[in-house]
Write a protein that holds these residues in place. Structure first.
Motif, PDB file in Angstrom:
ATOM      1  N   SER A  61      15.384  -9.924   9.993  1.00  0.00           N
ATOM      2  CA  SER A  61      13.966 -10.070  10.323  1.00  0.00           C
ATOM      3  C   SER A  61      13.474  -8.944  11.225  1.00  0.00           C
ATOM      4  N   GLU A  62      14.390  -8.366  12.033  1.00  0.00           N
ATOM      5  CA  GLU A  62      14.037  -7.270  12.926  1.00  0.00           C
ATOM      6  C   GLU A  62      14.440  -5.945  12.297  1.00  0.00           C
ATOM      7  N   THR A  63      13.600  -4.945  12.483  1.00  0.00           N
ATOM      8  CA  THR A  63      13.843  -3.640  11.865  1.00  0.00           C
ATOM      9  C   THR A  63      15.136  -3.004  12.359  1.00  0.00           C
ATOM     10  N   ILE A  64      15.467  -3.216  13.621  1.00  0.00           N
ATOM     11  CA  ILE A  64      16.684  -2.596  14.167  1.00  0.00           C
ATOM     12  C   ILE A  64      17.925  -3.141  13.491  1.00  0.00           C
ATOM     13  N   ASN A  65      17.897  -4.411  13.079  1.00  0.00           N
ATOM     14  CA  ASN A  65      19.039  -5.006  12.387  1.00  0.00           C
ATOM     15  C   ASN A  65      19.223  -4.390  10.997  1.00  0.00           C
ATOM     16  N   ILE A  66      18.111  -4.036  10.343  1.00  0.00           N
ATOM     17  CA  ILE A  66      18.198  -3.356   9.047  1.00  0.00           C
ATOM     18  C   ILE A  66      18.879  -2.004   9.212  1.00  0.00           C
ATOM     19  N   SER A  67      18.510  -1.295  10.264  1.00  0.00           N
ATOM     20  CA  SER A  67      19.115   0.012  10.526  1.00  0.00           C
ATOM     21  C   SER A  67      20.595  -0.127  10.859  1.00  0.00           C
ATOM     22  N   TYR A  68      20.955  -1.132  11.668  1.00  0.00           N
ATOM     23  CA  TYR A  68      22.362  -1.362  12.000  1.00  0.00           C
ATOM     24  C   TYR A  68      23.169  -1.690  10.753  1.00  0.00           C
ATOM     25  N   LEU A  69      22.593  -2.479   9.851  1.00  0.00           N
ATOM     26  CA  LEU A  69      23.282  -2.835   8.610  1.00  0.00           C
ATOM     27  C   LEU A  69      23.505  -1.589   7.749  1.00  0.00           C
ATOM     28  N   ALA A  70      22.485  -0.749   7.621  1.00  0.00           N
ATOM     29  CA  ALA A  70      22.618   0.488   6.845  1.00  0.00           C
ATOM     30  C   ALA A  70      23.667   1.406   7.464  1.00  0.00           C
ATOM     31  N   LEU A  71      23.699   1.454   8.790  1.00  0.00           N
ATOM     32  CA  LEU A  71      24.700   2.263   9.483  1.00  0.00           C
ATOM     33  C   LEU A  71      26.105   1.738   9.194  1.00  0.00           C
ATOM     34  N   GLY A  72      26.255   0.402   9.159  1.00  0.00           N
ATOM     35  CA  GLY A  72      27.540  -0.186   8.851  1.00  0.00           C
ATOM     36  C   GLY A  72      27.996   0.129   7.436  1.00  0.00           C
ATOM     37  N   ILE A  73      27.071   0.104   6.482  1.00  0.00           N
ATOM     38  CA  ILE A  73      27.402   0.429   5.090  1.00  0.00           C
ATOM     39  C   ILE A  73      27.846   1.882   4.974  1.00  0.00           C
ATOM     40  N   SER A  74      27.125   2.786   5.632  1.00  0.00           N
ATOM     41  CA  SER A  74      27.480   4.198   5.589  1.00  0.00           C
ATOM     42  C   SER A  74      28.825   4.445   6.255  1.00  0.00           C
ATOM     43  N   ASP A  75      29.046   3.832   7.415  1.00  0.00           N
ATOM     44  CA  ASP A  75      30.317   4.008   8.127  1.00  0.00           C
ATOM     45  C   ASP A  75      31.484   3.415   7.352  1.00  0.00           C
ATOM     46  N   LEU A  76      31.258   2.310   6.669  1.00  0.00           N
ATOM     47  CA  LEU A  76      32.306   1.721   5.830  1.00  0.00           C
ATOM     48  C   LEU A  76      32.679   2.688   4.709  1.00  0.00           C
ATOM     49  N   SER A  77      31.683   3.310   4.104  1.00  0.00           N
ATOM     50  CA  SER A  77      31.940   4.273   3.036  1.00  0.00           C
ATOM     51  C   SER A  77      32.717   5.480   3.560  1.00  0.00           C
ATOM     52  N   VAL A  78      32.343   5.966   4.746  1.00  0.00           N
ATOM     53  CA  VAL A  78      33.073   7.082   5.364  1.00  0.00           C
ATOM     54  C   VAL A  78      34.533   6.707   5.568  1.00  0.00           C
ATOM     55  N   SER A  79      34.771   5.502   6.094  1.00  0.00           N
ATOM     56  CA  SER A  79      36.132   5.062   6.404  1.00  0.00           C
ATOM     57  C   SER A  79      36.981   4.922   5.148  1.00  0.00           C
ATOM     58  N   VAL A  80      36.402   4.346   4.095  1.00  0.00           N
ATOM     59  CA  VAL A  80      37.143   4.174   2.837  1.00  0.00           C
ATOM     60  C   VAL A  80      37.517   5.534   2.246  1.00  0.00           C
ATOM     61  N   LEU A  81      36.567   6.458   2.211  1.00  0.00           N
ATOM     62  CA  LEU A  81      36.819   7.768   1.614  1.00  0.00           C
ATOM     63  C   LEU A  81      37.797   8.593   2.446  1.00  0.00           C
ATOM     64  N   THR A 121      25.447   8.840   7.941  1.00  0.00           N
ATOM     65  CA  THR A 121      25.636   8.152   9.220  1.00  0.00           C
ATOM     66  C   THR A 121      24.915   8.884  10.341  1.00  0.00           C
ATOM     67  N   ALA A 122      25.027  10.216  10.348  1.00  0.00           N
ATOM     68  CA  ALA A 122      24.383  11.012  11.392  1.00  0.00           C
ATOM     69  C   ALA A 122      22.871  10.852  11.360  1.00  0.00           C
ATOM     70  N   PHE A 123      22.284  10.883  10.176  1.00  0.00           N
ATOM     71  CA  PHE A 123      20.826  10.785  10.077  1.00  0.00           C
ATOM     72  C   PHE A 123      20.334   9.363  10.325  1.00  0.00           C
ATOM     73  N   ILE A 124      21.116   8.354   9.968  1.00  0.00           N
ATOM     74  CA  ILE A 124      20.723   6.978  10.312  1.00  0.00           C
ATOM     75  C   ILE A 124      20.773   6.792  11.818  1.00  0.00           C
ATOM     76  N   THR A 125      21.785   7.380  12.468  1.00  0.00           N
ATOM     77  CA  THR A 125      21.851   7.334  13.937  1.00  0.00           C
ATOM     78  C   THR A 125      20.635   8.019  14.548  1.00  0.00           C
ATOM     79  N   ALA A 126      20.254   9.168  13.988  1.00  0.00           N
ATOM     80  CA  ALA A 126      19.062   9.867  14.478  1.00  0.00           C
ATOM     81  C   ALA A 126      17.805   9.026  14.243  1.00  0.00           C
ATOM     82  N   PHE A 127      17.743   8.359  13.096  1.00  0.00           N
ATOM     83  CA  PHE A 127      16.585   7.514  12.792  1.00  0.00           C
ATOM     84  C   PHE A 127      16.494   6.336  13.761  1.00  0.00           C
ATOM     85  N   ILE A 128      17.629   5.714  14.069  1.00  0.00           N
ATOM     86  CA  ILE A 128      17.640   4.596  15.021  1.00  0.00           C
ATOM     87  C   ILE A 128      17.178   5.072  16.398  1.00  0.00           C
TER      88      ILE A 128
END
Length: 350
Positions: A61-81, A121-128
């Motif tokens: 419901s909060e915009t910051i939570n959407i950004s945190y979720l997107a950051l988690g998805i990106s970081d998960l992808s980085v970790s897997v690769l 991840t870097a640009f999502i961090t900058a966006f947050i």
């Protein structure tokens, strides 16, 4: 007069620049770093999976939570690769016969996609950080400036323009089945495109991810972090007596917690990414760090350390959220069975 005849092989040997690190030291350091990256990447896979599950449970419901979720998805992808790329090098060191060539296959299936998600991840961090700066600088207009729809659109644009170009590598380095005489069977390997397009695409991608995106995101996060730190310091001087109701005090505390969380995320990113930037700049001032020079092994080790730091940044967010966010912490503990669901009503802070 005696004339000494020097063969081409002897001349080459005379002018060969000896590496600074011995082969044995280099091999030990490389092995230690590979296993460190593998371990930190495994932590990142588990941690970011938990982050994604917890924020889905918390709600978007909060915009910051959407950004945190997107950051988690990106970081998960980085970790897997990065985990996959490290495993490929371990397979290589172990001399295991596989149905694919680990070093070349990891280039297109691990390295380049990993660079794409790492910069995402870097640009999502900058966006947050930018989003929180707007909240600090324009508190009365932030509801209209930062909405759920705008946040989702920005996140999708970041994934599109930052990650998507990394897939161009498959165009010039396609995977094909080739016959391997040593194994007497066909294995999956890269067959480079024998055209000038190979050089153009690879150099463009390295410049795009290694220089343009990295330094753009780094500078943006530095600027936003400074503004956030100053805004947090300014808010700390405001007395609680200025708020007429306890609800206003609670909202102010909630906002300060969010800003502190974002600052910690930004500081973690800066601490891990600034040394990487230094590694990229050194060869421009010291040519010996080029891959064909005497510092080649040190250059390789420094790049491996940079990869480890980047993975640390992608693995640390869970611990920051648990430490800073009471709502996230209580939801996380509830999912782990450490807290009764009825106790979550006391956790209204993010």
């Amino acid at each position: 007069m005696n004339t000494t005849i020097i063969t081409r092989e002897e001349l080459t040997l005379m002018y060969t620049i000896r590496p600074v690190l011995s082969a044995q030291t280099y091999f030990i350091l490389a092995n230690v770093l590979i296993y460190c990256v593998l371990l930190v990447a495994l932590v990142g896979i588990v941690a970011n999976t938990l982050v994604i599950i917890t924020y889905i449970k918390v709600g978007l419901s909060e915009t910051i939570n959407i950004s945190y979720l997107a950051l988690g998805i990106s970081d998960l992808s980085v970790s897997v690769l990065r985990f996959w790329t490290s495993m490929c090098f371990i397979f290589l060191l172990a001399n295991v016969e596989l149905p694919f060539e680990p070093t070349t296959v990891s280039v297109t299936t691990g390295f380049y996609p990993g660079q794409g998600f790492e910069k995402t991840t870097a640009f999502i961090t900058a966006f947050i950080a930018l989003e929180r700066c707007l909240c600090v600088q324009f508190p009365l207009h932030v509801r209209t400036m930062v909405t759920r729809r705008k946040t989702i659109i920005c996140i999708l644009l970041i994934f599109t323009f930052v990650f998507a170009p990394s897939n161009l590598i498959h165009m010039v380095l396609p995977l094909k089945w080739v016959f391997n005489p040593a194994q007497n069977r066909s294995i999956l390997a890269i067959v480079p495109l024998q055209t000038p397009l190979l050089y153009i695409v690879t150099r463009a991608l390295l410049a795009y991810y290694g220089t343009i995106l990295h330094f753009t995101a780094l500078i943006a996060v530095w600027i936003c972090t400074i503004f956030l730190a100053l805004g947090l310091k300014r808010k700390a001087h405001i007395k609680r007596d200025n708020f007429k109701t306890s609800h206003a005090q609670q909202d102010k505390q909630k906002e300060r917690r969010v800003i502190k969380t974002v600052v910690m995320l930004a500081v973690t990113y800066l601490a891990c990414s600034t040394p990487i930037a230094a590694t990229m700049l050194v060869p421009h001032f010291e040519p010996e760090f080029e891959s064909t020079r005497g510092f080649a092994r040190i250059s390789t080790i420094s790049h491996m350390i940079s990869g480890l730091l980047a993975q640390v940044n992608s693995s640390a967010n869970l611990f920051i959220y648990i430490y800073m966010g009471s709502k996230f912490r209580n939801t996380f503990l509830m999912l782990c069975g450490k807290r009764n669901p009825r106790d979550q009503s006391i956790a209204n802070l993010p």
